[in-house]
Scaffold this active site. Structure first.
Site, PDB file in Angstrom:
ATOM      1  CB  CYS A  50       7.242  -9.188  -1.958  1.00 39.69           C
ATOM      2  SG  CYS A  50       7.770  -8.101  -2.991  1.00 39.69           S
TER       3      CYS A  50
ATOM      4  NE  ARG B 221      -0.193 -10.283   2.280  1.00 31.13           N
ATOM      5  CZ  ARG B 221       0.344  -9.346   3.194  1.00 31.13           C
ATOM      6  NH1 ARG B 221       1.269  -8.355   2.881  1.00 31.13           N
ATOM      7  NH2 ARG B 221       0.168  -9.351   4.485  1.00 31.13           N
TER       8      ARG B 221
ATOM      9  CD1 TRP C 166       2.951  -6.843  -7.647  1.00 30.53           C
ATOM     10  CD2 TRP C 166       3.993  -5.113  -6.660  1.00 30.53           C
ATOM     11  NE1 TRP C 166       2.263  -5.406  -7.941  1.00 30.53           N
ATOM     12  CE2 TRP C 166       3.075  -4.459  -7.533  1.00 30.53           C
ATOM     13  CE3 TRP C 166       4.853  -4.040  -6.193  1.00 30.53           C
ATOM     14  CZ2 TRP C 166       2.834  -3.127  -7.669  1.00 30.53           C
ATOM     15  CZ3 TRP C 166       4.657  -2.986  -5.953  1.00 30.53           C
ATOM     16  CH2 TRP C 166       3.418  -2.324  -6.821  1.00 30.53           C
TER      17      TRP C 166
ATOM     18  CG  ASN D 172       8.462  -9.620   1.328  1.00 25.29           C
ATOM     19  OD1 ASN D 172       8.725 -10.097   0.491  1.00 25.29           O
ATOM     20  ND2 ASN D 172       7.429  -9.766   2.175  1.00 25.29           N
ATOM     21  N   GLY D 173      10.587  -5.759   0.386  1.00 22.56           N
ATOM     22  CA  GLY D 173      10.973  -4.282   0.832  1.00 22.56           C
ATOM     23  C   GLY D 173      12.072  -3.900  -0.464  1.00 22.56           C
TER      24      GLY D 173
ATOM     25  CD  GLU E  53     -13.088   3.151  -2.426  1.00 13.64           C
ATOM     26  OE1 GLU E  53     -12.348   3.872  -2.685  1.00 13.64           O
ATOM     27  OE2 GLU E  53     -13.268   1.998  -2.308  1.00 13.64           O
TER      28      GLU E  53
ATOM     29  CE  LYS F 210     -12.289  -0.302  -4.852  1.00 13.16           C
ATOM     30  NZ  LYS F 210     -11.994   0.173  -3.614  1.00 13.16           N
TER      31      LYS F 210
ATOM     32  CD  GLU G  17      -8.888  -1.112  -6.899  1.00 10.73           C
ATOM     33  OE1 GLU G  17      -9.741  -0.683  -6.013  1.00 10.73           O
ATOM     34  OE2 GLU G  17      -7.669  -1.234  -6.439  1.00 10.73           O
TER      35      GLU G  17
ATOM     36  CG  HIS H 235     -15.767  25.264 -13.510  1.00 14.66           C
ATOM     37  ND1 HIS H 235     -15.844  26.601 -13.541  1.00 14.66           N
ATOM     38  CD2 HIS H 235     -16.400  25.092 -12.259  1.00 14.66           C
ATOM     39  CE1 HIS H 235     -16.587  27.048 -12.856  1.00 14.66           C
ATOM     40  NE2 HIS H 235     -17.134  26.234 -12.089  1.00 14.66           N
TER      41      HIS H 235
ATOM     42  CE  LYS I  94      -6.802  -6.162   0.815  1.00 15.58           C
ATOM     43  NZ  LYS I  94      -7.871  -5.399   0.222  1.00 15.58           N
TER      44      LYS I  94
HETATM   45  C1  AGP Z   1      -8.082  -0.135  -2.841  1.00 17.96           C
HETATM   46  O1  AGP Z   1      -9.194  -0.867  -3.654  1.00 17.96           O
HETATM   47  C2  AGP Z   1      -6.733  -0.372  -3.066  1.00 17.96           C
HETATM   48  N1  AGP Z   1      -6.456  -1.560  -3.803  1.00 17.96           N
HETATM   49  C3  AGP Z   1      -5.722   0.364  -2.543  1.00 17.96           C
HETATM   50  O2  AGP Z   1      -6.103   1.916  -3.074  1.00 17.96           O
HETATM   51  C4  AGP Z   1      -5.500   0.849  -1.092  1.00 17.96           C
HETATM   52  O3  AGP Z   1      -6.715   1.316  -0.451  1.00 17.96           O
HETATM   53  C5  AGP Z   1      -4.348   1.466  -0.713  1.00 17.96           C
HETATM   54  O4  AGP Z   1      -3.321   0.718  -1.417  1.00 17.96           O
HETATM   55  C6  AGP Z   1      -4.217   1.700   0.772  1.00 17.96           C
HETATM   56  O5  AGP Z   1      -3.893   0.421   1.519  1.00 17.96           O
HETATM   57  P1  AGP Z   1      -4.184   0.322   3.168  1.00 17.96           P
HETATM   58  O6  AGP Z   1      -5.657   0.718   3.431  1.00 17.96           O
HETATM   59  O7  AGP Z   1      -3.958  -1.046   3.589  1.00 17.96           O
HETATM   60  O8  AGP Z   1      -3.204   1.156   3.556  1.00 17.96           O
END
Ligand code: AGP
Length: 611
Positions: A2, A27, A75, A100-101, A484, A488, A491, A507, A606
């Site tokens: 948000c 975001r 959001w 927000n929140g 990682e 990527k 997502e 395994h 974001k």
């Molecule tokens: C990464 O590509 C993500 N979109 C997500 O995992 C992100 O790293 C996570 O939400 C943590 O965010 P931050 O580093 O701002 O705490």
């Protein structure tokens, strides 16, 4: 996540609000809305589910104008992303709130307010705030007093902006758990959940602290702290160039940010290295004394930042001899933790506002850790302000939802931390620090070489166009790199991807391997290489297709069922930083081929400022 924008001025502020929302678009959000008090003193709003462009279209058909207004990107948490759940929420057509929140006691408050005769038109937790405020306003007759009373009854997290037709001379704000910043203009003032939204109108900001309430007028700002006492908060001049929010010649922010890595890694090193050692003071004047006492490290983070922490565990234990545990913040915050004596509590975060990580830090404070340290990209964030020590990464604003340059700069910062701890505790092997400092200085050049492989990787990406699943393998520090890489790919391309330490293949996951399951492997030339090669044979023997990113000297060859991408040679310790780059590029090109929304992938935000 948000976003909030607000403005009070002597001109029509609608364009400022909409531009502010657009700047927060990266975001992630699923609906947007705006409310103003118009020239006739009426409260008017427009809301739309979907993109801001939808809201913009509505505004061109049904224009709004006013000198006081608030706007929001939502959001969805409580209630689906429908128009009726979009903010601003109204009470009695005279009061509007954006939030927000999350309000945890919204069910009880809703029942109470319904009992008082308030009618609810949304499924949100936010709507209780606006009716509660209205109820208090009826009693006190003053909006500021009403807000002070109302927030005393809210449990949970909020960043709030409030306007009312009864007192159109003020824009009110309240912060608890959700960041808010006031932008200072000349004869006009602004509010936002992130300064980025306001850089078009000002470069002077006041960051609200936890528990603050602010009354923002055109020519004056009054702030009260959590105890209700009037306070002065320092105004800060913002320096960074506004061009960071611009894609330049790149097709997507993500691609631009991948290509910025040599520069931002260089920046993250600047001022932190002496000739042959790390400057421990970079972590703060008290760091040297404190680091000498550290006997354990507990790292807590989410998502990509968590993967950075997993790499750091290998470094801390193998280079500095410090036992280290790493945990995702959403688990840590609710677990009964046994704290070893003299443990440094480390959080890692791009945004510094991730709700789970922040909550973990807050809970850690009562658990007897030696001190807290954050590795963070946003100097004004809550994590930075609430930690004892900090090291800022210098990645600059990261707009793409998929984290790229934030990760590699976090790794650089964590390697600096490893060396600084080892130095302070005299636990590094002879010559290691000098050798790694020299390697770190060469890292931006190596990253440039990895980026030069972009066209090769774009070709490899074609192989994924019709695939729905993928495995990523790595060993040692390359296991978190594989994680990682898988994160990527899933997502932004929506391909189902999983990462395994290569030795685990036999395994279980080997059962999945066939011609439709590409297996991506990161293979620097290290002591685990021969073991890794055996794992690759296991894949080939089952007809699996291998995509291998390997050192030119690794003895792996291109051939039937194996696509080899040769990587520049790099010191083993720095390999996880370098090998991340081709995996970022691979995901990017696969996503482009699949035609997904690369910078704003579906369902994601974001900065995850809710639990
Ligand atoms: C990464 O590509 C993500 N979109 C997500 O995992 C992100 O790293 C996570 O939400 C943590 O965010 P931050 O580093 O701002 O705490």
């Amino acid at each position: 996540m948000c976003g909030i924008v607000g403005a009070i001025a002597e001109r029509n502020i609608l364009a400022i609000l909409i531009e502010g929302l657009k700047r927060l678009e990266y975001r992630g959000y699923d609906s947007a809305g705006v409310a103003v008090i118009d020239e006739a003193g009426r409260l008017e709003r427009r809301r739309r589910s979907g993109k801001i462009a939808e809201l913009d279209r509505t505004l061109s058909e049904e224009p709004l104008s006013g000198r006081l207004g608030i706007a929001h990107t939502r959001w969805a948490t409580h209630g689906a992303p429908f128009e009726r759940n979009a903010h601003p929420h109204f009470s009695g057509n005279e009061l509007a709130v954006v939030h927000n929140g999350i309000i945890e006691n919204h069910v009880q408050l809703r029942e109470h307010l319904q009992g008082l005769g308030y009618l609810f038109t949304s499924d949100t937790d936010t709507e209780v705030i606006v009716h509660l405020l209205h109820h208090k306003l009826e009693r006190t007759g003053d909006l500021t007093a009403a807000l002070k009373e109302a927030i005393g009854e809210l449990h949970g997290a909020y960043g709030l902006a409030v306007i009312s037709t009864r007192q159109p001379d003020r824009l009110l704000a309240a912060r608890s758990g959700s960041p808010l910043v006031i932008g200072l203009g000349h004869g006009e003032n602004f509010l936002a959940s992130d300064q980025l939204a306001l850089r078009q109108v000002t470069d002077r900001f006041i960051y609200l602290e936890e528990g603050d309430i602010a009354e923002i007028r055109r020519d004056q700002v009054n702030i009260w702290d959590a105890d209700g006492k009037p306070v002065q908060r320092e105004a800060v001049q913002y320096h960074e160039g506004a061009e960071a929010a611009d894609k330049g010649s790149y097709r997507h922010f993500m691609l631009k940010e991948i290509h910025e890595q040599p520069v931002v890694v260089q920046r993250t090193l600047e001022g932190r290295l002496a000739d042959n050692h790390v400057l421990v003071q970079a972590f703060g004047p008290e760091a040297a004394e404190l680091f000498a006492k550290v006997r354990n490290v507990q790292i807590v983070a989410c998502g990509t930042s968590y993967h950075a922490g997993m790499v750091a565990r290998y470094w801390l234990e193998s280079l500095a001899g410090i036992p280290c545990q790493v945990e995702v913040a959403s688990e840590f915050r609710y677990r009964k933790v046994v704290v070893q004596p003299d443990t440094l509590f480390v959080t890692i975060s791009q945004s510094g506002e991730t709700a789970d990580t922040l909550a973990a830090l807050r809970s850690a404070k009562a658990l007897g850790y030696l001190a807290s340290l954050t590795i963070c990209n946003v100097g004004t964030s809550s994590l930075v302000r609430e930690s004892d020590l900090r090291l800022l990464t210098q990645a600059g604003p990261e707009i793409g939802v998929a984290s790229t340059k934030a990760f590699t700069t976090q790794l650089v910062a964590l390697l600096l931390l490893t060396l600084a701890l080892g130095q302070a505790r005299s636990s590094l092997a002879d010559g290691v620090e000098a050798a790694l400092v020299a390697e770190l200085r060469r890292l931006p050049t190596r990253l440039g070489e990895a980026l030069a492989m972009d066209t090769t990787i774009e070709k490899v990406a074609e192989f994924f166009a019709d695939k729905s699943h993928c495995l990523f393998l790595g060993r040692g520090t390359q296991y978190p790199v594989a994680m990682e890489g898988a994160l990527k790919l899933k997502e932004i391309s929506y391909i189902h991807a999983e990462a395994y330490p290569a030795g685990e293949l036999k395994h279980g996951p080997l059962a999945l391997v066939d011609a439709d399951m590409p297996v991506v492997t990161v293979a620097p030339n290290n002591e685990l290489l021969e073991k890794l090669k055996s794992n690759l044979q296991e894949v080939r023997a089952r007809g699996g297709e291998l995509i291998v990113f390997a050192d030119g000297e690794a003895g792996i060859h291109n051939g039937l069922g194996t696509q080899l991408v040769k990587m520049p040679h790099i010191h083993d310790v720095l390999a996880p930083i370098l090998y991340t780059v081709p995996l970022q590029l691979l995901s990017y090109h696969v996503a482009v081929l699949k035609g997904t929304d690369v910078d704003q992938p579906r369902n994601l935000a974001k900065s995850v400022t809710v639990e």
